[in-house]
Design a protein around this motif. Sequence first.
Motif, PDB file in Angstrom:
ATOM      1  N   PRO A 295     -26.348 -78.157  -8.577  1.00 42.85           N
ATOM      2  CA  PRO A 295     -25.435 -77.160  -9.143  1.00 42.85           C
ATOM      3  C   PRO A 295     -23.971 -77.359  -8.758  1.00 42.85           C
ATOM      4  O   PRO A 295     -23.095 -76.729  -9.367  1.00 42.85           O
ATOM      5  CB  PRO A 295     -25.973 -75.831  -8.575  1.00 42.85           C
ATOM      6  CG  PRO A 295     -27.365 -76.116  -8.139  1.00 42.85           C
ATOM      7  CD  PRO A 295     -27.375 -77.553  -7.718  1.00 42.85           C
ATOM      8  N   TRP A 296     -23.691 -78.192  -7.757  1.00 43.14           N
ATOM      9  CA  TRP A 296     -22.322 -78.359  -7.275  1.00 43.14           C
ATOM     10  C   TRP A 296     -21.641 -79.589  -7.880  1.00 43.14           C
ATOM     11  O   TRP A 296     -20.559 -79.980  -7.461  1.00 43.14           O
ATOM     12  CB  TRP A 296     -22.335 -78.460  -5.749  1.00 43.14           C
ATOM     13  CG  TRP A 296     -23.040 -77.275  -5.162  1.00 43.14           C
ATOM     14  CD1 TRP A 296     -22.520 -76.026  -4.963  1.00 43.14           C
ATOM     15  CD2 TRP A 296     -24.402 -77.222  -4.734  1.00 43.14           C
ATOM     16  NE1 TRP A 296     -23.476 -75.202  -4.438  1.00 43.14           N
ATOM     17  CE2 TRP A 296     -24.649 -75.899  -4.278  1.00 43.14           C
ATOM     18  CE3 TRP A 296     -25.441 -78.147  -4.689  1.00 43.14           C
ATOM     19  CZ2 TRP A 296     -25.885 -75.489  -3.792  1.00 43.14           C
ATOM     20  CZ3 TRP A 296     -26.673 -77.750  -4.194  1.00 43.14           C
ATOM     21  CH2 TRP A 296     -26.894 -76.432  -3.751  1.00 43.14           C
ATOM     22  N   LEU A 297     -22.263 -80.176  -8.880  1.00 47.56           N
ATOM     23  CA  LEU A 297     -21.671 -81.342  -9.538  1.00 47.56           C
ATOM     24  C   LEU A 297     -20.341 -80.979 -10.186  1.00 47.56           C
ATOM     25  O   LEU A 297     -20.227 -79.972 -10.882  1.00 47.56           O
ATOM     26  CB  LEU A 297     -22.604 -81.854 -10.640  1.00 47.56           C
ATOM     27  CG  LEU A 297     -23.649 -82.911 -10.312  1.00 47.56           C
ATOM     28  CD1 LEU A 297     -24.470 -83.206 -11.555  1.00 47.56           C
ATOM     29  CD2 LEU A 297     -23.009 -84.174  -9.790  1.00 47.56           C
ATOM     30  N   ASP A 298     -19.346 -81.820  -9.975  1.00 46.93           N
ATOM     31  CA  ASP A 298     -18.094 -81.675 -10.710  1.00 46.93           C
ATOM     32  C   ASP A 298     -18.188 -82.316 -12.090  1.00 46.93           C
ATOM     33  O   ASP A 298     -17.545 -81.857 -13.039  1.00 46.93           O
ATOM     34  CB  ASP A 298     -16.939 -82.315  -9.936  1.00 46.93           C
ATOM     35  CG  ASP A 298     -16.573 -81.510  -8.698  1.00 46.93           C
ATOM     36  OD1 ASP A 298     -16.678 -80.274  -8.748  1.00 46.93           O
ATOM     37  OD2 ASP A 298     -16.199 -82.115  -7.681  1.00 46.93           O
ATOM     38  N   SER A 299     -18.971 -83.377 -12.203  1.00 48.04           N
ATOM     39  CA  SER A 299     -19.056 -84.089 -13.481  1.00 48.04           C
ATOM     40  C   SER A 299     -20.301 -84.960 -13.498  1.00 48.04           C
ATOM     41  O   SER A 299     -20.949 -85.166 -12.468  1.00 48.04           O
ATOM     42  CB  SER A 299     -17.797 -84.944 -13.714  1.00 48.04           C
ATOM     43  OG  SER A 299     -17.651 -85.896 -12.668  1.00 48.04           O
TER      44      SER A 299
ATOM     45  N   ARG B  44     -24.073 -82.304   0.317  1.00 43.09           N
ATOM     46  CA  ARG B  44     -22.972 -81.431  -0.089  1.00 43.09           C
ATOM     47  C   ARG B  44     -22.344 -80.718   1.112  1.00 43.09           C
ATOM     48  O   ARG B  44     -21.145 -80.458   1.127  1.00 43.09           O
ATOM     49  CB  ARG B  44     -23.471 -80.405  -1.100  1.00 43.09           C
ATOM     50  CG  ARG B  44     -23.838 -80.985  -2.456  1.00 43.09           C
ATOM     51  CD  ARG B  44     -22.644 -81.586  -3.135  1.00 43.09           C
ATOM     52  NE  ARG B  44     -22.966 -82.157  -4.435  1.00 43.09           N
ATOM     53  CZ  ARG B  44     -22.100 -82.814  -5.203  1.00 43.09           C
ATOM     54  NH1 ARG B  44     -20.866 -83.000  -4.768  1.00 43.09           N
ATOM     55  NH2 ARG B  44     -22.467 -83.307  -6.361  1.00 43.09           N
ATOM     56  N   VAL B  45     -23.143 -80.429   2.111  1.00 47.72           N
ATOM     57  CA  VAL B  45     -22.621 -79.790   3.311  1.00 47.72           C
ATOM     58  C   VAL B  45     -21.786 -80.778   4.123  1.00 47.72           C
ATOM     59  O   VAL B  45     -20.811 -80.400   4.776  1.00 47.72           O
ATOM     60  CB  VAL B  45     -23.788 -79.222   4.146  1.00 47.72           C
ATOM     61  CG1 VAL B  45     -23.336 -78.875   5.555  1.00 47.72           C
ATOM     62  CG2 VAL B  45     -24.362 -77.996   3.471  1.00 47.72           C
ATOM     63  N   GLY B  46     -22.146 -82.047   4.066  1.00 48.04           N
ATOM     64  CA  GLY B  46     -21.361 -83.057   4.767  1.00 48.04           C
ATOM     65  C   GLY B  46     -22.160 -84.024   5.599  1.00 48.04           C
ATOM     66  O   GLY B  46     -21.577 -84.872   6.277  1.00 48.04           O
TER      67      GLY B  46
ATOM     68  N   ALA C 128     -27.012 -83.507 -21.342  1.00 52.10           N
ATOM     69  CA  ALA C 128     -27.223 -84.351 -20.150  1.00 52.10           C
ATOM     70  C   ALA C 128     -26.540 -83.732 -18.933  1.00 52.10           C
ATOM     71  O   ALA C 128     -27.107 -83.717 -17.826  1.00 52.10           O
ATOM     72  CB  ALA C 128     -26.692 -85.754 -20.406  1.00 52.10           C
ATOM     73  N   TYR C 129     -25.338 -83.213 -19.107  1.00 50.00           N
ATOM     74  CA  TYR C 129     -24.635 -82.568 -18.003  1.00 50.00           C
ATOM     75  C   TYR C 129     -25.389 -81.322 -17.549  1.00 50.00           C
ATOM     76  O   TYR C 129     -25.521 -81.055 -16.345  1.00 50.00           O
ATOM     77  CB  TYR C 129     -23.214 -82.205 -18.448  1.00 50.00           C
ATOM     78  CG  TYR C 129     -22.419 -81.435 -17.425  1.00 50.00           C
ATOM     79  CD1 TYR C 129     -22.296 -81.890 -16.112  1.00 50.00           C
ATOM     80  CD2 TYR C 129     -21.780 -80.249 -17.771  1.00 50.00           C
ATOM     81  CE1 TYR C 129     -21.554 -81.188 -15.175  1.00 50.00           C
ATOM     82  CE2 TYR C 129     -21.025 -79.538 -16.843  1.00 50.00           C
ATOM     83  CZ  TYR C 129     -20.926 -80.004 -15.549  1.00 50.00           C
ATOM     84  OH  TYR C 129     -20.190 -79.308 -14.617  1.00 50.00           O
ATOM     85  N   GLY C 130     -25.916 -80.551 -18.487  1.00 45.23           N
ATOM     86  CA  GLY C 130     -26.677 -79.359 -18.135  1.00 45.23           C
ATOM     87  C   GLY C 130     -27.924 -79.684 -17.332  1.00 45.23           C
ATOM     88  O   GLY C 130     -28.247 -78.997 -16.355  1.00 45.23           O
ATOM     89  N   ARG C 131     -28.638 -80.746 -17.728  1.00 43.82           N
ATOM     90  CA  ARG C 131     -29.834 -81.138 -16.973  1.00 43.82           C
ATOM     91  C   ARG C 131     -29.460 -81.589 -15.562  1.00 43.82           C
ATOM     92  O   ARG C 131     -30.179 -81.320 -14.591  1.00 43.82           O
ATOM     93  CB  ARG C 131     -30.573 -82.257 -17.711  1.00 43.82           C
ATOM     94  CG  ARG C 131     -31.248 -81.804 -19.002  1.00 43.82           C
ATOM     95  CD  ARG C 131     -32.175 -82.887 -19.531  1.00 43.82           C
ATOM     96  NE  ARG C 131     -31.469 -84.107 -19.888  1.00 43.82           N
ATOM     97  CZ  ARG C 131     -30.949 -84.349 -21.089  1.00 43.82           C
ATOM     98  NH1 ARG C 131     -31.041 -83.425 -22.059  1.00 43.82           N
ATOM     99  NH2 ARG C 131     -30.340 -85.492 -21.342  1.00 43.82           N
ATOM    100  N   ALA C 132     -28.327 -82.277 -15.432  1.00 40.55           N
ATOM    101  CA  ALA C 132     -27.893 -82.729 -14.105  1.00 40.55           C
ATOM    102  C   ALA C 132     -27.540 -81.543 -13.212  1.00 40.55           C
ATOM    103  O   ALA C 132     -27.813 -81.562 -12.006  1.00 40.55           O
ATOM    104  CB  ALA C 132     -26.695 -83.672 -14.246  1.00 40.55           C
ATOM    105  N   LEU C 133     -26.939 -80.496 -13.776  1.00 42.58           N
ATOM    106  CA  LEU C 133     -26.604 -79.319 -12.998  1.00 42.58           C
ATOM    107  C   LEU C 133     -27.848 -78.632 -12.450  1.00 42.58           C
ATOM    108  O   LEU C 133     -27.809 -78.009 -11.383  1.00 42.58           O
ATOM    109  CB  LEU C 133     -25.810 -78.326 -13.852  1.00 42.58           C
ATOM    110  CG  LEU C 133     -24.332 -78.644 -14.084  1.00 42.58           C
ATOM    111  CD1 LEU C 133     -23.727 -77.620 -15.025  1.00 42.58           C
ATOM    112  CD2 LEU C 133     -23.562 -78.681 -12.777  1.00 42.58           C
ATOM    113  N   ARG C 134     -28.942 -78.734 -13.167  1.00 43.85           N
ATOM    114  CA  ARG C 134     -30.180 -78.143 -12.682  1.00 43.85           C
ATOM    115  C   ARG C 134     -30.616 -78.799 -11.372  1.00 43.85           C
ATOM    116  O   ARG C 134     -31.179 -78.154 -10.493  1.00 43.85           O
ATOM    117  CB  ARG C 134     -31.264 -78.304 -13.748  1.00 43.85           C
ATOM    118  CG  ARG C 134     -32.602 -77.670 -13.397  1.00 43.85           C
ATOM    119  CD  ARG C 134     -33.578 -77.883 -14.530  1.00 43.85           C
ATOM    120  NE  ARG C 134     -33.767 -79.311 -14.797  1.00 43.85           N
ATOM    121  CZ  ARG C 134     -34.314 -79.785 -15.913  1.00 43.85           C
ATOM    122  NH1 ARG C 134     -34.721 -78.964 -16.866  1.00 43.85           N
ATOM    123  NH2 ARG C 134     -34.462 -81.093 -16.069  1.00 43.85           N
TER     124      ARG C 134
END
Length: 448
Positions: free
Chosen positions: A363-367, A245-247, A354-360
């Motif tokens: 956290p920076w997921l767009d989708s 995520r930082v690059g 499923a989206y909530g589990r992925a955010l765990r």
Amino acid sequence: MNAMGVRWTADQVLALAPDEASRRAGSELGTAGPWSGTGRGEGAVWGVCGGSGGRSYETVVDLTGPAYTCGCPSRKFPCKHALGLLLLQASDGTAVADGAPPEWAAPWLAKRRGGVGSPARPAGTGASKAPADPEAARRRAERRAARITAGAQELEQRLADLLRGGLATAEQTGYGLWEETAARMVDAQAPGLAGRVRELGAIPGSGPGWPVRLLEECALTHLLDRAWLAADRLPADFATTVRTRVGLTAPADGVPVRDHWHVLAQYDTADARLTTRRVWLHGASTGRTAFLLSFGAAGRAPGLALPVGALLDGELTPYAGAGRLRAEPGEQFVPVDAPVSPPPGGPVGEGLDAYGRALREDPWLDSWPVTLRQVVPARAEYGWQLADADGREALPLTPAAQNRPGLWRLVALSGGAPVTVFGECGHRGFTPLAAWSPEAPAETVPLI
């Protein structure tokens, strides 16, 4: 019919086109008139297309890639001649006869398949080379990490100053200060942080509720900063996600996965410097969902293109990081003559879970990729949504999806009846990418 003899449909061929102009031009060449010397065999199709001014262009398509070569000067990939040749084969099974590759096509096909003295390597990868000086490589990595750390600390100060002065000041100072901060992140070799800063700069004054959106994005940027500064204390997968995520580049170091991959969707996004292509796949046996990324310089389509709706036999190597959705394709994807079906899914509530589990995990997921079953597109007060057939829950479509022609294809496919929809679920809503009706579950309808 064996796998190598599977013909794509016209819709699958047109899904490979880099833009609408290429679709139109390719369609005009999808008849026998301009072609001579056509043939197919060994997983390839070839032909010579007569051009303007008496020029002719030798065109070859390796269906196991797919990959393309053509004598024309076009910078688009695939070019209109490759599209026309595939459309010719799709529309008329007798127009392209079985045979052996001619002399002008055979060398390229042999090289593609490692038949000229070098073994085939996975697409997008170069020869494996050990660093000439591992110690020098380690020192370079340490210097870059130190620069990123300095950039993250500077960005933390910028965010603190913003909150201390109040969010209202962000609209008054304008975009210039954000761009200056983004340039400092580029200097720190942290392009991921630079991109987030530019997004922050675009929020003030962007419409009703912008202070709330700015605060949310500042919080996520702060979280990324703090995660980078504490990366050595994070779990390995999460630390890799933070570095990505930082690059920093993460390697495709997972265990290769061989499967029959159903091509669910393909779409491009572009900015002034780069065109990015994302292809979504689902493994028939493993049940794994994966995406492929490829890039092209501004104005040029990326090289990777797969026919939406096709079933392809091939190998993917996952990248490191939480979720491991992104993968690197192997050299060959061979069309498979077998029925396809939508990926497994569930109601709206399961998709949100499923989206909530992925955010765990990130956290920076767009989708996150989600398949919704038994949903109906419906118009609500705030716009279009996908609602469970039993009316239990509904998920709004993203603002961008509300204005795409694919929305009307989805509405027409449904006709008020439940359908299955694959797409990306995020904090702004759901973006539909493909759909299937109960009457034709083997037909993938692209929505983007």
